[in-house]
Design a protein around this motif. Structure first.
Motif, mmCIF file in Angstrom:
data_model
loop_
_atom_site.group_PDB
_atom_site.id
_atom_site.type_symbol
_atom_site.label_atom_id
_atom_site.label_comp_id
_atom_site.label_asym_id
_atom_site.label_seq_id
_atom_site.Cartn_x
_atom_site.Cartn_y
_atom_site.Cartn_z
ATOM 1 N N VAL A 14 11.919 -5.654 5.517
ATOM 2 C CA VAL A 14 12.781 -4.607 6.081
ATOM 3 C C VAL A 14 12.490 -3.265 5.422
ATOM 4 C CG1 VAL A 14 15.165 -3.862 6.436
ATOM 5 C CG2 VAL A 14 14.558 -6.276 6.698
ATOM 6 N N GLY A 15 12.470 -3.237 4.093
ATOM 7 C CA GLY A 15 12.200 -1.994 3.392
ATOM 8 C C GLY A 15 10.810 -1.454 3.673
ATOM 9 N N LEU A 16 9.811 -2.338 3.718
ATOM 10 C CA LEU A 16 8.439 -1.911 3.996
ATOM 11 C C LEU A 16 8.315 -1.333 5.401
ATOM 12 C CD1 LEU A 16 6.548 -4.941 2.410
ATOM 13 C CD2 LEU A 16 6.569 -2.607 1.520
ATOM 14 N N ALA A 17 8.934 -2.008 6.383
ATOM 15 C CA ALA A 17 8.878 -1.521 7.762
ATOM 16 C C ALA A 17 9.577 -0.176 7.891
ATOM 17 C CB ALA A 17 9.512 -2.540 8.708
ATOM 18 N N LEU A 18 10.717 -0.030 7.219
ATOM 19 C CA LEU A 18 11.457 1.243 7.270
ATOM 20 C C LEU A 18 10.644 2.367 6.639
ATOM 21 C CD1 LEU A 18 14.008 2.918 7.790
ATOM 22 C CD2 LEU A 18 14.898 2.066 5.604
ATOM 23 N N ALA A 19 10.042 2.100 5.486
ATOM 24 C CA ALA A 19 9.251 3.129 4.812
ATOM 25 C C ALA A 19 8.095 3.584 5.684
ATOM 26 C CB ALA A 19 8.738 2.598 3.474
ATOM 27 N N ALA A 20 7.420 2.638 6.332
ATOM 28 C CA ALA A 20 6.312 3.006 7.216
ATOM 29 C C ALA A 20 6.808 3.804 8.408
ATOM 30 C CB ALA A 20 5.582 1.745 7.686
ATOM 31 N N ALA A 111 2.674 -3.861 3.751
ATOM 32 C CA ALA A 111 2.362 -3.055 2.567
ATOM 33 C C ALA A 111 1.032 -2.339 2.726
ATOM 34 C CB ALA A 111 2.346 -3.945 1.321
ATOM 35 N N ALA A 112 0.068 -3.001 3.361
ATOM 36 C CA ALA A 112 -1.233 -2.365 3.591
ATOM 37 C C ALA A 112 -1.082 -1.181 4.537
ATOM 38 C CB ALA A 112 -2.214 -3.387 4.162
ATOM 39 N N ARG A 113 -0.251 -1.335 5.553
ATOM 40 C CA ARG A 113 -0.012 -0.225 6.476
ATOM 41 C C ARG A 113 0.668 0.929 5.752
ATOM 42 N NH1 ARG A 113 -1.581 3.218 10.033
ATOM 43 N NH2 ARG A 113 0.090 4.048 11.371
ATOM 44 N N LEU A 114 1.629 0.612 4.898
ATOM 45 C CA LEU A 114 2.332 1.650 4.142
ATOM 46 C C LEU A 114 1.375 2.376 3.199
ATOM 47 C CD1 LEU A 114 5.123 2.902 3.657
ATOM 48 C CD2 LEU A 114 5.525 1.156 1.917
ATOM 49 N N ASN A 115 0.515 1.621 2.542
ATOM 50 C CA ASN A 115 -0.481 2.245 1.661
ATOM 51 C C ASN A 115 -1.408 3.169 2.444
ATOM 52 O OD1 ASN A 115 0.415 1.060 -0.716
ATOM 53 N ND2 ASN A 115 -0.876 -0.745 -0.475
ATOM 54 N N HIS A 116 -1.773 2.739 3.648
ATOM 55 C CA HIS A 116 -2.623 3.573 4.507
ATOM 56 C C HIS A 116 -1.936 4.903 4.824
ATOM 57 C CE1 HIS A 116 -5.589 4.557 7.583
ATOM 58 N NE2 HIS A 116 -4.595 4.834 8.401
ATOM 59 N N LEU A 117 -0.611 4.872 4.903
ATOM 60 C CA LEU A 117 0.159 6.088 5.171
ATOM 61 C C LEU A 117 0.395 6.915 3.903
ATOM 62 C CD1 LEU A 117 2.790 4.553 7.639
ATOM 63 C CD2 LEU A 117 0.964 6.160 8.233
ATOM 64 N N VAL A 119 1.896 5.769 0.937
ATOM 65 C CA VAL A 119 3.106 5.420 0.174
ATOM 66 C C VAL A 119 2.905 4.050 -0.471
ATOM 67 C CG1 VAL A 119 5.598 5.041 0.262
ATOM 68 C CG2 VAL A 119 4.539 6.707 1.812
ATOM 69 N N SER A 120 3.257 3.919 -1.736
ATOM 70 C CA SER A 120 3.188 2.636 -2.428
ATOM 71 C C SER A 120 4.559 2.304 -3.004
ATOM 72 C CB SER A 120 2.136 2.663 -3.541
ATOM 73 O OG SER A 120 2.427 3.685 -4.476
ATOM 74 N N VAL A 121 4.779 1.026 -3.237
ATOM 75 C CA VAL A 121 6.057 0.560 -3.783
ATOM 76 C C VAL A 121 6.085 0.785 -5.292
ATOM 77 C CG1 VAL A 121 7.591 -1.410 -4.072
ATOM 78 C CG2 VAL A 121 6.227 -1.179 -1.972
ATOM 79 N N ARG A 122 7.180 1.319 -5.812
ATOM 80 C CA ARG A 122 7.365 1.475 -7.254
ATOM 81 C C ARG A 122 8.022 0.207 -7.808
ATOM 82 N NH1 ARG A 122 10.314 6.769 -9.064
ATOM 83 N NH2 ARG A 122 9.837 5.719 -11.040
ATOM 84 N N ARG A 123 7.293 -0.486 -8.699
ATOM 85 C CA ARG A 123 7.774 -1.722 -9.309
ATOM 86 C C ARG A 123 7.478 -1.709 -10.811
ATOM 87 N NH1 ARG A 123 8.323 -5.917 -5.572
ATOM 88 N NH2 ARG A 123 7.321 -5.646 -3.563
#
Length: 383
Positions: A14-20, A111-117, A119-123
């Motif tokens: 959910v969070g990954l889809a929203l961020a993208a 996550a790969a799609r988000l990185n392409h855009l 944005v990366s996750v902070r962990r």
């Protein structure tokens, strides 16, 4: 203090889809998760037609389909008898089927799609404090860092920190039974173009094919072992599954025990704070709709935030959908676990008759695929 448009807590699907989705709409987003790394287990494995439609908007549907298994039928059985079959073929969609893909693979693709855009996750980055005003939200992380965002979204699961900090009530209850979740390799007599829900007095069992020759098992038990083994899964299928050609479990790849609640947040919004996914609604896994409803929340919320003119529209459109899913899956669970012999006999006599009515079958397919949410959204907005 950094200033962004959208801060998202929780880096599940959910969070990954929203961020993208918000990034595609030219909003500056940041996503944080308190876990040091993403899930490496399969958990949710069903992706329905409506979810694939909305994921196509962020450019990942085709890869998901390529990696998953297409399953066009959902069948309810009691032993060897098929009581009801829901056929998704012929539905008004480019995806007339259920797609089976482990959640860790779905997360990897998102996550790969988000990185392409960009944005990366902070962990690990854990949200511990929230203060909001008319202009936005100031969020504090565990390490003391503060982030200023126009909007904060809690996509951080059933035990949502964002929901608790915002004071939103999570109404509902827990099921008395525990659930077994297992991915297994086995000899299985049912064709791989079918997801099956078994009814039994001992409890329900769902079996679905996964990529790589594995099968997903979801079943209720009064007191499930913490990590069910091959003998535990074999006993479940012997008691609830096919009898003429019984299953033979060869290996448990991964397993877990969990408790399931049926709960719905009283509100989806508190000022500039929003909830999505399991932070807003949880329910029985019967029908495999949990992750699907959450991803659809995310794509809808992205559009509402990007527009910014009617922030109430998100709850108006999505909360009725979740309320119906919670109610439907609760009914399915109750019907599946009947223990009264007269009621079982009545259920088994009525379901084939009802399922034989074309309009009923199509209605069930529309509901399970969540394509019916398109009509409900139009009604909610007056479109």
């Amino acid at each position: 203090m950094r200033e962004i448009d959208v801060l998202i807590a929780g880096a599940g699907p959910v969070g990954l889809a929203l961020a993208a989705a918000v990034t595609q709409r030219r909003m500056v987003a940041e996503i944080v998760d308190k876990q040091a790394e993403g899930a490496n287990t399969s958990r949710a494995a069903v992706i329905h037609a409506r979810t694939l439609e909305v994921l196509d908007e962020i450019g990942v549907a085709s890869e998901l389909v390529e990696q998953g298994i297409v399953v066009p039928r959902f069948t309810v059985r009691d032993g060897d008898r098929a009581l009801l079959t829901v056929d998704f073929r012929g539905l008004p969609t480019a995806y007339p089927y259920t797609l089976m893909l482990p959640q860790n693979e779905t997360e990897r693709i998102l996550a790969a799609r988000l990185n392409h855009l960009g944005v990366s996750v902070r962990r690990p980055a854990e949200l511990v404090g929230v203060r909001q005003d008319d202009g936005g939200v100031t969020a504090t992380l565990r390490d003391g860092e503060t982030i200023r965002a126009r909007y904060l979204v809690g996509a951080d699961g059933m035990h949502s920190t964002v929901r608790e900090l915002s004071g939103i009530t999570f109404s509902g209850d827990a099921y008395a039974q525990s659930f077994v979740l297992a991915d297994v390799r086995m000899d299985w007599p049912v064709p791989d173009d079918e997801v099956t829900l078994w009814f039994a007095p001992e409890g329900l069992a769902v079996v679905a094919p996964l990529p790589g020759g594995r099968y997903r098992i979801v079943a209720t038990l009064d007191d499930a072992p913490e990590q069910p083994g091959a003998a535990d899964v074999q006993a479940l299928l012997d008691a609830r599954g096919p009898r003429k050609q019984p299953a033979h479990v060869r290996e448990v790849v991964w397993s877990s025990r969990f408790r399931v609640h049926h709960r719905l947040a009283d509100r989806y919004r508190d000022g500039r704070i929003f909830l999505a996914g399991d932070a807003a609604h949880v329910h029985s896994p019967a029908g495999g709709q949990g992750m699907n409803t959450g991803i659809q929340d995310a794509i809808e919320l992205a559009a509402v935030l990007a527009d910014g003119t009617d922030l109430d529209a998100y709850e108006a459109r999505r909360r009725p959908v979740a309320a119906e899913v919670v109610a439907l899956t609760h009914r399915m669970t109750k019907v599946a676990t009947l223990r009264s012999r007269p009621l079982i006999a009545l259920r088994n006599a009525v379901l084939p008759l009802v399922g034989g009515i074309p309009a009923v079958g199509r209605g069930l397919a529309m509901n399970l695929s969540e394509l019916s949410t398109i009509h409900r959204d139009k009604v909610a907005t007056g479109a």
